[in-house]
Design a protein around this motif. Structure first.
Motif, PDB file in Angstrom:
ATOM      1  N   ALA A  14       0.840  -1.203   0.000  1.00  0.00           N
ATOM      2  CA  ALA A  14       0.000   0.000   0.000  1.00  0.00           C
ATOM      3  C   ALA A  14       0.870   1.246   0.000  1.00  0.00           C
ATOM      4  O   ALA A  14       0.682   2.158   0.809  1.00  0.00           O
ATOM      5  CB  ALA A  14      -0.937  -0.003   1.207  1.00  0.00           C
ATOM      6  N   GLY A  15       1.845   1.276  -0.924  1.00  0.00           N
ATOM      7  CA  GLY A  15       2.656   2.464  -1.131  1.00  0.00           C
ATOM      8  C   GLY A  15       2.165   3.219  -2.354  1.00  0.00           C
ATOM      9  O   GLY A  15       1.058   2.982  -2.849  1.00  0.00           O
ATOM     10  N   ALA A  16       2.992   4.117  -2.862  1.00  0.00           N
ATOM     11  CA  ALA A  16       2.565   4.990  -3.960  1.00  0.00           C
ATOM     12  C   ALA A  16       2.141   4.205  -5.194  1.00  0.00           C
ATOM     13  O   ALA A  16       1.081   4.462  -5.772  1.00  0.00           O
ATOM     14  CB  ALA A  16       3.698   5.959  -4.309  1.00  0.00           C
ATOM     15  N   ALA A  17       2.954   3.234  -5.628  1.00  0.00           N
ATOM     16  CA  ALA A  17       2.635   2.477  -6.842  1.00  0.00           C
ATOM     17  C   ALA A  17       1.392   1.621  -6.642  1.00  0.00           C
ATOM     18  O   ALA A  17       0.501   1.564  -7.505  1.00  0.00           O
ATOM     19  CB  ALA A  17       3.820   1.615  -7.259  1.00  0.00           C
ATOM     20  N   GLY A  18       1.297   0.934  -5.502  1.00  0.00           N
ATOM     21  CA  GLY A  18       0.154   0.065  -5.246  1.00  0.00           C
ATOM     22  C   GLY A  18      -1.150   0.829  -5.132  1.00  0.00           C
ATOM     23  O   GLY A  18      -2.185   0.413  -5.673  1.00  0.00           O
ATOM     24  N   LEU A  19      -1.109   1.955  -4.438  1.00  0.00           N
ATOM     25  CA  LEU A  19      -2.326   2.749  -4.280  1.00  0.00           C
ATOM     26  C   LEU A  19      -2.790   3.341  -5.606  1.00  0.00           C
ATOM     27  O   LEU A  19      -3.988   3.400  -5.886  1.00  0.00           O
ATOM     28  CB  LEU A  19      -2.101   3.860  -3.254  1.00  0.00           C
ATOM     29  CG  LEU A  19      -1.876   3.407  -1.805  1.00  0.00           C
ATOM     30  CD1 LEU A  19      -1.617   4.615  -0.913  1.00  0.00           C
ATOM     31  CD2 LEU A  19      -3.045   2.587  -1.271  1.00  0.00           C
ATOM     32  N   MET A  20      -1.839   3.771  -6.437  1.00  0.00           N
ATOM     33  CA  MET A  20      -2.236   4.334  -7.728  1.00  0.00           C
ATOM     34  C   MET A  20      -2.827   3.254  -8.635  1.00  0.00           C
ATOM     35  O   MET A  20      -3.808   3.491  -9.343  1.00  0.00           O
ATOM     36  CB  MET A  20      -1.048   5.000  -8.408  1.00  0.00           C
ATOM     37  CG  MET A  20      -1.404   5.737  -9.693  1.00  0.00           C
ATOM     38  SD  MET A  20      -2.696   7.002  -9.488  1.00  0.00           S
ATOM     39  CE  MET A  20      -1.721   8.356  -8.831  1.00  0.00           C
ATOM     40  N   ALA A  21      -2.249   2.056  -8.620  1.00  0.00           N
ATOM     41  CA  ALA A  21      -2.827   0.950  -9.394  1.00  0.00           C
ATOM     42  C   ALA A  21      -4.230   0.635  -8.900  1.00  0.00           C
ATOM     43  O   ALA A  21      -5.151   0.389  -9.691  1.00  0.00           O
ATOM     44  CB  ALA A  21      -1.936  -0.283  -9.292  1.00  0.00           C
ATOM     45  N   LEU A 389       4.337   6.629  -8.910  1.00  0.00           N
ATOM     46  CA  LEU A 389       2.956   6.967  -9.258  1.00  0.00           C
ATOM     47  C   LEU A 389       2.672   6.659 -10.723  1.00  0.00           C
ATOM     48  O   LEU A 389       1.619   6.105 -11.062  1.00  0.00           O
ATOM     49  CB  LEU A 389       2.706   8.448  -8.974  1.00  0.00           C
ATOM     50  CG  LEU A 389       2.703   8.874  -7.497  1.00  0.00           C
ATOM     51  CD1 LEU A 389       2.702  10.393  -7.385  1.00  0.00           C
ATOM     52  CD2 LEU A 389       1.516   8.278  -6.749  1.00  0.00           C
ATOM     53  N   ALA A 390       3.626   7.014 -11.594  1.00  0.00           N
ATOM     54  CA  ALA A 390       3.426   6.802 -13.033  1.00  0.00           C
ATOM     55  C   ALA A 390       3.360   5.316 -13.371  1.00  0.00           C
ATOM     56  O   ALA A 390       2.525   4.889 -14.178  1.00  0.00           O
ATOM     57  CB  ALA A 390       4.556   7.477 -13.807  1.00  0.00           C
ATOM     58  N   MET A 391       4.235   4.511 -12.756  1.00  0.00           N
ATOM     59  CA  MET A 391       4.192   3.070 -13.016  1.00  0.00           C
ATOM     60  C   MET A 391       2.930   2.442 -12.452  1.00  0.00           C
ATOM     61  O   MET A 391       2.341   1.541 -13.059  1.00  0.00           O
ATOM     62  CB  MET A 391       5.434   2.399 -12.438  1.00  0.00           C
ATOM     63  CG  MET A 391       6.650   2.517 -13.334  1.00  0.00           C
ATOM     64  SD  MET A 391       8.013   1.457 -12.786  1.00  0.00           S
ATOM     65  CE  MET A 391       8.698   2.486 -11.514  1.00  0.00           C
ATOM     66  N   GLY A 392       2.513   2.897 -11.271  1.00  0.00           N
ATOM     67  CA  GLY A 392       1.266   2.382 -10.704  1.00  0.00           C
ATOM     68  C   GLY A 392       0.077   2.675 -11.599  1.00  0.00           C
ATOM     69  O   GLY A 392      -0.793   1.821 -11.799  1.00  0.00           O
ATOM     70  N   ARG A 393       0.052   3.875 -12.160  1.00  0.00           N
ATOM     71  CA  ARG A 393      -1.048   4.242 -13.064  1.00  0.00           C
ATOM     72  C   ARG A 393      -1.023   3.390 -14.328  1.00  0.00           C
ATOM     73  O   ARG A 393      -2.055   2.889 -14.789  1.00  0.00           O
ATOM     74  CB  ARG A 393      -0.944   5.719 -13.423  1.00  0.00           C
ATOM     75  CG  ARG A 393      -2.192   6.263 -14.093  1.00  0.00           C
ATOM     76  CD  ARG A 393      -2.132   7.785 -14.170  1.00  0.00           C
ATOM     77  NE  ARG A 393      -3.386   8.337 -14.646  1.00  0.00           N
ATOM     78  CZ  ARG A 393      -4.439   8.608 -13.881  1.00  0.00           C
ATOM     79  NH1 ARG A 393      -4.385   8.345 -12.583  1.00  0.00           N
ATOM     80  NH2 ARG A 393      -5.545   9.125 -14.403  1.00  0.00           N
ATOM     81  N   ALA A 394       0.181   3.198 -14.871  1.00  0.00           N
ATOM     82  CA  ALA A 394       0.305   2.404 -16.097  1.00  0.00           C
ATOM     83  C   ALA A 394      -0.084   0.945 -15.860  1.00  0.00           C
ATOM     84  O   ALA A 394      -0.838   0.349 -16.635  1.00  0.00           O
ATOM     85  CB  ALA A 394       1.736   2.492 -16.628  1.00  0.00           C
ATOM     86  N   VAL A 395       0.426   0.365 -14.776  1.00  0.00           N
ATOM     87  CA  VAL A 395       0.161  -1.053 -14.538  1.00  0.00           C
ATOM     88  C   VAL A 395      -1.313  -1.283 -14.214  1.00  0.00           C
ATOM     89  O   VAL A 395      -1.888  -2.320 -14.576  1.00  0.00           O
ATOM     90  CB  VAL A 395       1.080  -1.605 -13.427  1.00  0.00           C
ATOM     91  CG1 VAL A 395       0.549  -1.344 -12.025  1.00  0.00           C
ATOM     92  CG2 VAL A 395       1.329  -3.093 -13.615  1.00  0.00           C
TER      93      VAL A 395
END
Length: 407
Positions: A14-21, A389-395
């Motif tokens: 539940a960090g930046a990438a996970g939350l954005m995904a 954030l960008a990778m989380g959004r993309a994934v």
């Protein structure tokens, strides 16, 4: 083992990438379950926000993307969700932002807590389910092995669950107390992983007792060079060596030097605004005075004078030409880096060659990977959070396509 959950996506971390995904998927109606081994979400985001949450940087995008190593895999993600997009996203959460004098972007309130609260509220409103104190033990195909933890971090029960897709966003290996322990490395083959290493971290040197009085003080307005890389700014003298944003920017060149030469040599220009001829002439004019007085008159403060004395031989102090050379190019050797758990971030991780352009594992089509787990590096200044954030959004978008049947 329970039965598979149709179309449900599991996110580990539940960090930046996970939350954005989770935001991307839940906004499109996909059931999302986020598993986090800590008691709450976003702990590293909160840590980053203690002195002001530097979430991105306002420099031109072509320059921005060069901050990443390697550049190519990160460039497209950042282009699709750049600093301007992040500011718009923050505004949608009710969080105003501003650009500081250095170009860094911050929430107006500076702290991360308001942004994180608003973000989690949005995710919960969209139906995202959070399972805290749940540790992932491994993944095989679309099945997760999970453990429930008590308040001491001890496992109380274990279970397995199948999902339509799994996103790993477990973070790197720094700040173990915040949940980034790097345990996920054991879930991958040796050929899929680059060993983690400390990044954005201080460098180590043993000082003489003479330096103790300046520990914690800063070298102001210096130019530092390692190899072909040259950076201007301030450096903090620490009891263990040196650290600061300037040192962090040079970490990559320092690592290359350490790998190649077995040591790090940093060259400092203590007076970047003055030429070597001006310095030599000024020292000669003041040659009847003490060395300290002469050095003060040409513009060196107590911290710079102490460092100059520490890193030069006493026999050279009366040679003004040599001292002028040292003032403009003072060599300082370091033995290595501080431990990985003290680092702001880590490099290394899952190789980009182990995933496709959708960040989907080549060895397990149900598995997607995002954030600091992947093998990339960047300095501080908003670049780390932007990439996550960008990778989380993309994934999130790629997993949405996957669960719709567009593999």
């Amino acid at each position: 083992m329970t039965t598979p959950k149709p179309k449900t996506v599991a996110i580990i971390g539940a960090g930046a990438a996970g939350l954005m995904a989770a935001e991307v998927l839940s906004s499109r109606g996909v059931p999302v379950q986020v598993y986090e081994q800590m008691p709450t979400a976003g702990r590293k985001i909160l840590m980053a926000g203690k002195t002001g949450l530097n979430i991105s940087h306002d420099e031109p995008l072509p320059t921005f993307i060069t901050r990443y190593t390697p550049t190519d895999p990160l460039a497209e993600f950042v282009r699709q969700f750049s600093a301007a997009d992040i500011r718009a996203w923050m505004n949608g959460l009710g969080i105003d932002s501003y650009v500081g004098s250095s170009g860094r972007i911050f929430p107006v309130q500076m702290k991360a807590s308001g942004l994180l609260r608003a973000w989690l509220h949005r995710l919960e409103q969209q139906g995202t389910e959070f399972y805290y104190r749940h540790r992932c033990l491994g993944v095989v195909d679309n099945e997760l092995s999970l453990a429930v933890l008590d308040k001491h971090g001890d496992m109380t029960e274990q279970f397995s669950q199948k999902f339509a897709a799994i996103i790993l966003a477990c973070g790197g290996g720094s700040y173990r107390r915040l949940g980034c322990d790097g345990a996920w490395q054991a879930w991958f083959g040796v050929d899929e992983i680059t060993p983690l290493y400390a990044s954005n971290v201080g460098v180590v040197r043993t000082w003489s007792p003479f330096m103790q009085s300046i520990f914690g003080q800063a070298l102001k307005r210096v130019t530092a060079t390692v190899g072909q890389e040259c950076v201007h700014g301030d450096i903090v003298i620490s009891h263990y060596g040196m650290e600061s944003g300037l040192i962090y920017k040079l970490n990559r060149s320092m690592k290359d030097a350490l790998d190649y030469h077995g040591k790090i040599c940093l060259y400092l220009d203590l007076l970047p605004a003055k030429s070597i001829d001006d310095i030599t002439q000024a020292l000669n004019r003041n040659k009847k005075q003490s060395l300290n007085t002469s050095l003060k008159k040409i513009g060196l403060d107590a911290v710079k004078i102490a460092l100059l004395r520490e890193c030069t031989d006493k026999t050279d102090w009366s040679d003004f030409c040599k001292m002028a050379d040292f003032i403009k190019k003072l060599p300082i050797e370091f033995d290595g880096f501080r431990p990985i758990d003290e680092a702001i971030s880590t490099g290394g991780g899952v190789k980009f060659s182990a995933v496709n352009d959708k960040l989907q594992s080549k060895s397990n089509p149900y598995l997607f990977i995002a954030g600091e787990m992947l093998d990339w590096d960047a300095p501080t200044g908003g670049y780390l959070l932007t990439a996550c954030l960008a990778m989380g959004r993309a994934v999130g978008g790629h997993v949405w396509q996957f669960v719709q049947g567009g593999r």
